[in-house]
Design a protein around this motif. Structure first.
Motif, PDB file in Angstrom:
ATOM      1  N   MET A  94       0.817  -1.203   0.000  1.00  0.00           N
ATOM      2  CA  MET A  94       0.000   0.000   0.000  1.00  0.00           C
ATOM      3  C   MET A  94       0.857   1.262   0.000  1.00  0.00           C
ATOM      4  N   VAL A  95       1.946   1.264   0.775  1.00  0.00           N
ATOM      5  CA  VAL A  95       2.822   2.438   0.801  1.00  0.00           C
ATOM      6  C   VAL A  95       3.441   2.666  -0.573  1.00  0.00           C
ATOM      7  N   GLY A  96       3.917   1.586  -1.209  1.00  0.00           N
ATOM      8  CA  GLY A  96       4.510   1.719  -2.534  1.00  0.00           C
ATOM      9  C   GLY A  96       3.513   2.208  -3.554  1.00  0.00           C
ATOM     10  N   ALA A  97       2.284   1.684  -3.509  1.00  0.00           N
ATOM     11  CA  ALA A  97       1.270   2.066  -4.497  1.00  0.00           C
ATOM     12  C   ALA A  97       0.812   3.506  -4.311  1.00  0.00           C
ATOM     13  N   ILE A  98       0.573   3.896  -3.070  1.00  0.00           N
ATOM     14  CA  ILE A  98      -0.012   5.222  -2.819  1.00  0.00           C
ATOM     15  C   ILE A  98       1.023   6.333  -2.924  1.00  0.00           C
ATOM     16  N   THR A  99       2.234   6.106  -2.425  1.00  0.00           N
ATOM     17  CA  THR A  99       3.229   7.178  -2.382  1.00  0.00           C
ATOM     18  C   THR A  99       3.938   7.388  -3.711  1.00  0.00           C
ATOM     19  N   VAL A 100       4.351   6.318  -4.362  1.00  0.00           N
ATOM     20  CA  VAL A 100       5.114   6.479  -5.607  1.00  0.00           C
ATOM     21  C   VAL A 100       4.501   5.681  -6.748  1.00  0.00           C
ATOM     22  N   GLY A 101       3.243   5.289  -6.619  1.00  0.00           N
ATOM     23  CA  GLY A 101       2.571   4.564  -7.699  1.00  0.00           C
ATOM     24  C   GLY A 101       2.323   5.447  -8.897  1.00  0.00           C
ATOM     25  N   PRO A 128       7.935   5.794 -10.453  1.00  0.00           N
ATOM     26  CA  PRO A 128       7.594   6.619 -11.620  1.00  0.00           C
ATOM     27  C   PRO A 128       7.252   8.051 -11.250  1.00  0.00           C
ATOM     28  N   LYS A 129       6.661   8.247 -10.071  1.00  0.00           N
ATOM     29  CA  LYS A 129       6.287   9.604  -9.667  1.00  0.00           C
ATOM     30  C   LYS A 129       7.517  10.437  -9.330  1.00  0.00           C
ATOM     31  N   LEU A 130       8.490   9.823  -8.651  1.00  0.00           N
ATOM     32  CA  LEU A 130       9.669  10.567  -8.237  1.00  0.00           C
ATOM     33  C   LEU A 130      10.607  10.861  -9.405  1.00  0.00           C
ATOM     34  N   GLY A 131      10.531  10.058 -10.456  1.00  0.00           N
ATOM     35  CA  GLY A 131      11.385  10.291 -11.617  1.00  0.00           C
ATOM     36  C   GLY A 131      12.855  10.065 -11.353  1.00  0.00           C
ATOM     37  N   THR A 171      11.321  -4.798   0.285  1.00  0.00           N
ATOM     38  CA  THR A 171      11.593  -3.907  -0.838  1.00  0.00           C
ATOM     39  C   THR A 171      10.901  -4.391  -2.106  1.00  0.00           C
ATOM     40  N   ALA A 172      10.923  -5.717  -2.328  1.00  0.00           N
ATOM     41  CA  ALA A 172      10.240  -6.266  -3.495  1.00  0.00           C
ATOM     42  C   ALA A 172       8.750  -5.969  -3.439  1.00  0.00           C
ATOM     43  N   SER A 173       8.164  -6.043  -2.252  1.00  0.00           N
ATOM     44  CA  SER A 173       6.744  -5.753  -2.101  1.00  0.00           C
ATOM     45  C   SER A 173       6.465  -4.274  -2.355  1.00  0.00           C
ATOM     46  N   PHE A 174       7.355  -3.408  -1.889  1.00  0.00           N
ATOM     47  CA  PHE A 174       7.208  -1.973  -2.137  1.00  0.00           C
ATOM     48  C   PHE A 174       7.266  -1.670  -3.632  1.00  0.00           C
ATOM     49  N   ALA A 175       8.257  -2.248  -4.322  1.00  0.00           N
ATOM     50  CA  ALA A 175       8.396  -2.017  -5.758  1.00  0.00           C
ATOM     51  C   ALA A 175       7.222  -2.595  -6.530  1.00  0.00           C
ATOM     52  N   HIS A 176       6.730  -3.759  -6.074  1.00  0.00           N
ATOM     53  CA  HIS A 176       5.571  -4.367  -6.740  1.00  0.00           C
ATOM     54  C   HIS A 176       4.343  -3.477  -6.603  1.00  0.00           C
TER      55      HIS A 176
END
Length: 608
Positions: free
Chosen positions: A57-64, A210-213, A453-458
């Motif tokens: 959820m953190v990965g999707a919402i913050t930098v998804g 993708p959001k952070l570029g 980390t893999a879960s965050f990137a996923h």
């Protein structure tokens, strides 16, 4: 504003299948990603569910992704819809329906497939039904066509297996092959933290931001960030992790608590105390003694290879209880051979359910309610059956939500004793060398780092598989016009679908976890961390060439590669691997056919 209501029914159906696709993504892909850590016993099943939910959820919402491609990976030309919002919504609804239905069926039958490949194949099928086969991008098309999909299907698992094997062989040479491997494992751990942290940082930079570029920064900037992060983690490991593990596994100080890592180097000067007379670290054996009688499935400890039958010496695996008498085991095997496989599975499930019914929590209540309130004779609309149904529905919902959290993944992975599957797993485990628990303990921390980390990137990257088509459907529905190139993705959409992914992982992920991991080869933390790092490197390599690749296929390939490092083909369950490969290959034509048939039926259905 009449156009806002013109396609309401399509939007509602599309939303349902987008949620179902996200649910399947969590139950299939995310569950497979965490299966390695759970199989290695680096983390418990419930802990994996909690961390998986948080980092997804953190990965999707913050930098998804904040934008979604209109035509998934450019398979269907943009002009195919001729500006018709209804056809565009229908196309992506059919694609989501085809992909989610196929993945759901596979998950129910514990067949692992890629949700990414399923959706892309469904979009291709929809494209054939909409504009014809000649307009679909069958070639390479800059890494976005179907040719690239087939290429990734063949190359990714092989390359991932090579990277995983290289990393594990490095651990094997540096640590496992030493006469006294425990000190080597402790003192070299910062180096492997350096490798893991660097790979994880690259995963966030190139696959999950993708959001952070960050991937658009200069090469020197990326190198400085990744190497600096890896070096920083290595320094922290040297200052806090090494002294803590040294006191725990070398000095065997029974007074050391988990929070004492904050003492850092001061633990080296800690006054000597009596050496503990019990294990200071968990037992990482695949098959535990206390599982044999209490759990629904088991293979028996003596047959798993945890004790080397050639020389009779244990390899760091401690027994938690005495083995069962030989005559009792022989009698059990004799009875097993007289029963069919389905009967043995049913008996195992019955024993497991009986254990769950003894629990005091909501799940125990639900299981007892279902047992004590069976449906009676007659139709469901009989008054008596309707009263029973009112009791069963809350119990069914409770079981659906909580059953996965209580499922015994380790017991299920070892196979049913007395069946071909159980015998096969005994041979696989016997062919794998076992290493001391103290050594494996040091790598369990590395594996947790790589898994999170893999879960965050996923969550940051693969959320686009579900939210992309949904964003297109929502954009066309809300404006009444076909989305041209990109559809804006709102934060609330990311939050909803990431929560649905987590729900799928928690409630239904056990169907995939029980056949992955130890059902392929013997797992341990040092092996598991190598598998996850090998898979992460492969995903990074493919992303640089804009090639579509499935993280799940990469972790499967790395699992096989590490398993072969045992030096024998017997250490890998190639029957299970073959079934996985067949399911991967069949996904493309089946999902594509379902999507194409649905789209063709709706486009050509009689209307007035």
């Amino acid at each position: 504003m009449a156009y806002l209501h013109q396609y309401d029914y399509i939007f509602a159906i599309g939303t349902f299948f987008a949620l179902l696709d996200a649910f399947n993504n969590g139950a299939n892909d995310v569950a497979n990603a965490w299966a390695t850590s759970v199989s290695s016993r680096s983390i418990s099943y419930r802990q994996a569910m909690v961390l998986g939910t948080i980092f997804e959820m953190v990965g999707a919402i913050t930098v998804g992704a904040r934008t979604a491609e209109t035509i998934k990976n450019g398979i269907i030309p943009s002009e195919s819809f001729n500006g018709n919002a209804g056809v565009q919504m229908l196309a992506f609804t059919c694609a989501l329906a085809a992909a989610s239905s196929w993945v759901m069926w596979c998950t129910r039958h514990s067949a692992h497939v890629s949700s990414t490949y399923s959706l892309i194949s469904a979009v291709a099928g929809v494209g054939v039904a909409t504009v014809g086969a000649s307009k679909v991008q069958w070639g390479w098309y800059g890494g976005k066509g179907l040719g690239a999909i087939f290429a990734g299907l063949g190359m990714a698992p092989v390359i991932s297996g090579g990277f995983g094997a290289i990393i594990f062989l490095l651990i094997k040479v540096v640590v496992h092959m030493r006469k006294n491997p425990v000190p080597w494992a402790v003192w070299t751990s910062p180096f492997f933290f350096l490798i893991a942290a660097t790979i994880c940082t690259l995963s966030v930079v190139y696959k999950g931001s993708p959001k952070l570029g960050l991937n658009k920064k200069p090469a020197w900037y990326i190198a400085a960030v990744t190497v600096g992060t890896g070096a920083g983690v290595a320094v922290l490991a040297a200052l806090f992790f090494v002294p803590f593990v040294h006191a725990k596994v070398i000095k065997r100080d029974p007074t050391v608590k988990w929070w004492m890592f904050i003492y850092g180097p001061a633990l080296f000067k800690r006054p000597a105390v009596a050496v503990a007379d019990h294990e200071m670290v968990p037992d990482y054996a695949v098959v535990q003694h206390d599982e044999v009688m209490e759990q629904p499935v088991s293979t028996g400890r003596d047959s798993t290879g945890e004790v080397d039958s050639a020389n009779g010496k244990e390899h760091g695996i401690k027994s938690s209880s005495a083995p069962h008498p030989t005559h009792e085991k022989s009698l059990s095997n004799l009875e097993a051979t007289q029963k069919s496989y389905k009967e043995l599975v049913a008996e195992g499930e019955a024993r497991f359910h009986a254990k769950l019914m003894q629990k005091r929590g909501p799940l125990g209540w639900a299981m007892r309610t279902l047992r004590d309130n069976p449906m009676g004779a007659g139709q469901i609309y009989e008054f008596r059956n309707m009263k029973i149904l009112c009791k069963r529905i809350p119990a069914l919902v409770t079981c659906g939500l909580l059953y996965g959290l209580h499922y015994d993944i380790h017991a299920a992975q070892t196979g049913i004793d007395g069946t071909p599957e159980g015998e096969r797993m005994k041979r696989v485990y016997a062919a794998a060398e076992k290493y001391p628990n103290e050594v494996e303990h040091t790598y369990s921390f590395v594996q947790i780092l790589t898994a999170c980390t893999a879960s965050f990137a996923h969550g940051a990257n693969d959320i686009g598989n579900s939210v992309g088509p949904w964003a297109v459907i929502y954009g066309a529905w809300s404006t009444g016009e076909a989305v041209k190139k990109q559809a804006t993705v709102d934060v609330w959409q990311l939050a909803v679908l990431s929560a649905t992914i987590s729900l799928g992982l928690i409630t239904y992920g056990y169907n995939i976890m029980k056949v992955m991991g130890n059902k392929i080869t013997y797992h341990s933390p040092s092996r598991g961390s190598s598998m996850e790092m090998g898979a992460a490197i492969t995903v990074l390599v493919f992303s640089q060439f804009s090639l579509p690749v499935s993280t799940s296929m990469c972790i499967t390939g790395a699992t096989v590669g590490v398993g072969l490092c045992n030096g024998t083909l017997k250490a890998v369950n190639f029957q299970r691997v073959g079934l996985l490969v067949i399911s991967w290959i069949m996904t493309i034509p089946i999902a594509g056919t379902i999507g194409g048939v649905l789209m063709g039926l709706f486009l050509n259905a009689p209307h007035f």
